[in-house]
Design a protein around this motif. Structure first.
Motif, PDB file in Angstrom:
ATOM      1  N   THR A 195     -12.294 -11.316  -9.395  1.00  0.00           N
ATOM      2  CA  THR A 195     -13.244 -10.415 -10.144  1.00  0.00           C
ATOM      3  C   THR A 195     -12.436  -9.049 -10.743  1.00  0.00           C
ATOM      4  OG1 THR A 195     -13.588  -9.004  -8.180  1.00  0.00           O
ATOM      5  CG2 THR A 195     -15.144 -11.011  -8.645  1.00  0.00           C
ATOM      6  N   PRO A 196     -12.927  -8.313 -11.688  1.00  0.00           N
ATOM      7  CA  PRO A 196     -12.295  -7.352 -12.000  1.00  0.00           C
ATOM      8  C   PRO A 196     -12.013  -6.066 -10.864  1.00  0.00           C
ATOM      9  CG  PRO A 196     -14.156  -7.815 -13.519  1.00  0.00           C
ATOM     10  CD  PRO A 196     -14.379  -8.737 -12.212  1.00  0.00           C
ATOM     11  N   GLY A 197     -12.846  -5.883  -9.994  1.00  0.00           N
ATOM     12  CA  GLY A 197     -12.605  -5.019  -8.922  1.00  0.00           C
ATOM     13  C   GLY A 197     -11.385  -5.719  -8.252  1.00  0.00           C
ATOM     14  N   ASP A 198     -11.479  -6.599  -7.690  1.00  0.00           N
ATOM     15  CA  ASP A 198     -10.417  -7.321  -6.775  1.00  0.00           C
ATOM     16  C   ASP A 198      -8.931  -7.187  -7.542  1.00  0.00           C
ATOM     17  OD1 ASP A 198     -11.611  -7.670  -4.699  1.00  0.00           O
ATOM     18  OD2 ASP A 198     -12.142  -9.836  -5.217  1.00  0.00           O
ATOM     19  N   TYR A 199      -9.294  -7.654  -8.864  1.00  0.00           N
ATOM     20  CA  TYR A 199      -7.917  -7.334  -9.866  1.00  0.00           C
ATOM     21  C   TYR A 199      -7.412  -6.141  -9.790  1.00  0.00           C
ATOM     22  CZ  TYR A 199      -5.099  -7.798 -14.033  1.00  0.00           C
ATOM     23  OH  TYR A 199      -4.168  -8.073 -14.848  1.00  0.00           O
ATOM     24  N   MET A 200      -8.261  -5.270  -9.854  1.00  0.00           N
ATOM     25  CA  MET A 200      -7.515  -3.525 -10.139  1.00  0.00           C
ATOM     26  C   MET A 200      -7.335  -2.978  -8.635  1.00  0.00           C
ATOM     27  SD  MET A 200      -7.068  -3.284 -13.352  1.00  0.00           S
ATOM     28  CE  MET A 200      -6.807  -1.461 -13.142  1.00  0.00           C
TER      29      MET A 200
ATOM     30  N   SER B 133      -1.156  -1.829  -4.228  1.00  0.00           N
ATOM     31  CA  SER B 133      -2.086  -2.300  -3.653  1.00  0.00           C
ATOM     32  C   SER B 133      -2.984  -1.002  -3.176  1.00  0.00           C
ATOM     33  CB  SER B 133      -2.053  -3.267  -2.533  1.00  0.00           C
ATOM     34  OG  SER B 133      -1.177  -4.504  -3.014  1.00  0.00           O
ATOM     35  N   PHE B 134      -4.399  -1.448  -3.243  1.00  0.00           N
ATOM     36  CA  PHE B 134      -5.309  -0.278  -2.993  1.00  0.00           C
ATOM     37  C   PHE B 134      -6.421  -1.195  -1.964  1.00  0.00           C
ATOM     38  CE2 PHE B 134      -2.933   1.300  -6.633  1.00  0.00           C
ATOM     39  CZ  PHE B 134      -2.592   2.394  -6.107  1.00  0.00           C
ATOM     40  N   THR B 135      -7.084  -0.454  -1.138  1.00  0.00           N
ATOM     41  CA  THR B 135      -8.182  -0.751  -0.597  1.00  0.00           C
ATOM     42  C   THR B 135      -9.590  -0.643  -1.068  1.00  0.00           C
ATOM     43  OG1 THR B 135      -8.546   1.115   0.852  1.00  0.00           O
ATOM     44  CG2 THR B 135      -6.940  -0.710   1.739  1.00  0.00           C
ATOM     45  N   GLU B 136     -10.527  -1.295  -0.947  1.00  0.00           N
ATOM     46  CA  GLU B 136     -11.953  -0.894  -1.250  1.00  0.00           C
ATOM     47  C   GLU B 136     -12.432   0.431  -0.774  1.00  0.00           C
ATOM     48  OE1 GLU B 136     -15.241  -3.822  -1.242  1.00  0.00           O
ATOM     49  OE2 GLU B 136     -13.661  -5.170  -0.333  1.00  0.00           O
ATOM     50  N   GLU B 137     -11.806   0.790   0.464  1.00  0.00           N
ATOM     51  CA  GLU B 137     -12.200   2.251   0.924  1.00  0.00           C
ATOM     52  C   GLU B 137     -11.534   3.244   0.029  1.00  0.00           C
ATOM     53  OE1 GLU B 137     -12.256   4.935   5.017  1.00  0.00           O
ATOM     54  OE2 GLU B 137     -10.973   2.906   4.742  1.00  0.00           O
TER      55      GLU B 137
ATOM     56  N   GLY C 234     -12.481   7.301  -3.991  1.00  0.00           N
ATOM     57  CA  GLY C 234     -11.596   7.955  -5.237  1.00  0.00           C
ATOM     58  C   GLY C 234     -10.597   8.601  -4.767  1.00  0.00           C
ATOM     59  N   VAL C 235      -9.843   7.769  -3.951  1.00  0.00           N
ATOM     60  CA  VAL C 235      -8.569   8.457  -3.582  1.00  0.00           C
ATOM     61  C   VAL C 235      -7.322   7.292  -4.113  1.00  0.00           C
ATOM     62  CG1 VAL C 235      -9.265   9.955  -1.752  1.00  0.00           C
ATOM     63  CG2 VAL C 235      -8.723   7.686  -1.345  1.00  0.00           C
ATOM     64  N   VAL C 236      -7.318   6.772  -5.192  1.00  0.00           N
ATOM     65  CA  VAL C 236      -6.566   5.828  -5.665  1.00  0.00           C
ATOM     66  C   VAL C 236      -5.486   6.583  -6.240  1.00  0.00           C
ATOM     67  CG1 VAL C 236      -6.037   3.910  -7.162  1.00  0.00           C
ATOM     68  CG2 VAL C 236      -7.997   4.012  -5.796  1.00  0.00           C
TER      69      VAL C 236
ATOM     70  N   PHE D  32       0.852  -1.159   0.003  1.00  0.00           N
ATOM     71  CA  PHE D  32      -0.036   0.089   0.051  1.00  0.00           C
ATOM     72  C   PHE D  32       0.976   1.134  -0.012  1.00  0.00           C
ATOM     73  CE2 PHE D  32      -2.631  -3.477   1.969  1.00  0.00           C
ATOM     74  CZ  PHE D  32      -3.694  -3.331   1.299  1.00  0.00           C
ATOM     75  N   ASP D  33       2.065   1.360   0.742  1.00  0.00           N
ATOM     76  CA  ASP D  33       3.048   2.485   0.927  1.00  0.00           C
ATOM     77  C   ASP D  33       3.485   2.790  -0.546  1.00  0.00           C
ATOM     78  OD1 ASP D  33       2.012   2.786   3.415  1.00  0.00           O
ATOM     79  OD2 ASP D  33       3.938   2.052   4.334  1.00  0.00           O
ATOM     80  N   PHE D  34       3.925   1.610  -1.128  1.00  0.00           N
ATOM     81  CA  PHE D  34       4.551   2.052  -2.506  1.00  0.00           C
ATOM     82  C   PHE D  34       3.473   1.634  -3.754  1.00  0.00           C
ATOM     83  CE2 PHE D  34       7.967   0.984   0.471  1.00  0.00           C
ATOM     84  CZ  PHE D  34       8.821   2.142  -0.040  1.00  0.00           C
TER      85      PHE D  34
END
Length: 262
Positions: free
Chosen positions: A187-192, A148-152, A157-159, A143-145
């Motif tokens: 799933t596409p969501g988990d993939y991205m 990876s990103f969270t559902e939240e 909208g802070v990706v 996440f720091d690098f």
């Protein structure tokens, strides 16, 4: 009869020499960019990142394996994936030989993913890979690098990927993403929520510094197939997007030859 431009050998040589001048200019520009890359300021890593490796729990310093430089490939393999991303797998197919050479030049190359070590090593055995691979499931490293990103983060909208804020996207309606997600067993969501990239680190004076990261098209240079395709007559030839699969998912060459000649 081909629709492509044709000519004599003399025509080809004249055009090739013109192209050679452009290629040499590109090489010089690439060398200059590499120098700027190495001149970036180093950022000290103070966080105590933990990983799980084949040898057990490890810190970031342990991933260096006694060397002064560390190259990390952020391999897209999330906790809910069945197998690794086919695009990352294509890139990783080129690691087996070079990681040995790099290790003998004071550089450790390792992959890092968010999936559990059991999943990583099952897939590693399937693909016949020998390079080191660590799970970052027990830390914020991915996440720091920006790998990876969270559902939240998606929901708010802070990706921030590739050094800029991404617009919110419904990945389920993207055919390319859906196809890659299907190959990865997710799933596409988990993939991205997983993204490809690479990061470089150095040990000096008892400290570890982050020196460089690259993402998205910045990764073209380490796609082992693209330098070859860029020199093939039809180039990358990708009108419909990604065409590749996991290496062992292709038809056997003999079967392809029979089907072509039937």
């Amino acid at each position: 009869m081909t629709a492509h431009l044709t000519g004599t050998r003399e025509d080809w040589l004249k055009a090739r020499l013109d192209l050679l001048a452009a290629e040499k200019a590109l090489t010089r520009q690439s060398d200059a960019v590499a120098q700027r890359r190495q001149a970036l300021p180093w950022v000290k890593v103070d966080k105590d990142y933990r990983f799980v490796t084949e040898a057990g729990e490890a810190k970031l310093v342990d991933l260096f394996a006694g060397r002064s430089q560390l190259l990390v490939y952020h391999f897209m393999f999330g906790p809910d994936f069945s197998v690794g991303c086919p695009s990352c797998s294509l890139i990783a197919d080129g690691f087996n030989g070079i990681h040995v050479h790099l290790a003998n030049h004071d550089v450790t190359l390792t992959a890092v993913s968010l999936a559990s070590l059991d999943k990583l090593f099952a897939f590693k055995r399937r693909m016949g890979w020998t390079f080191p691979w660590a799970s970052s499931a027990t830390s914020d490293f991915n996440f720091d690098f920006s790998a990876s990103f969270t559902e939240e983060q998606e929901r708010k909208g802070v990706v921030d990927y590739n050094f800029r804020r991404e617009p919110q996207v419904d990945w389920s309606s993207n055919g390319v993403v859906a196809g890659l997600a299907l190959q990865s067993g997710t799933t596409p969501g988990d993939y991205m929520r997983e993204r490809p990239g690479m990061s470089a680190f150095i040990r000096e004076g008892g400290a570890i510094y982050h020196t460089y990261s690259s993402y998205a098209r910045g990764m073209d240079a380490i796609w082992n197939m693209y330098p070859w395709l860029d020199r093939a007559p039809k180039g990358r030839n990708e009108p419909n997007g990604p065409w590749w699969r996991l290496r062992d998912d292709y038809e056997a060459p003999t079967a392809m030859a029979q089907s072509c000649c039937a």
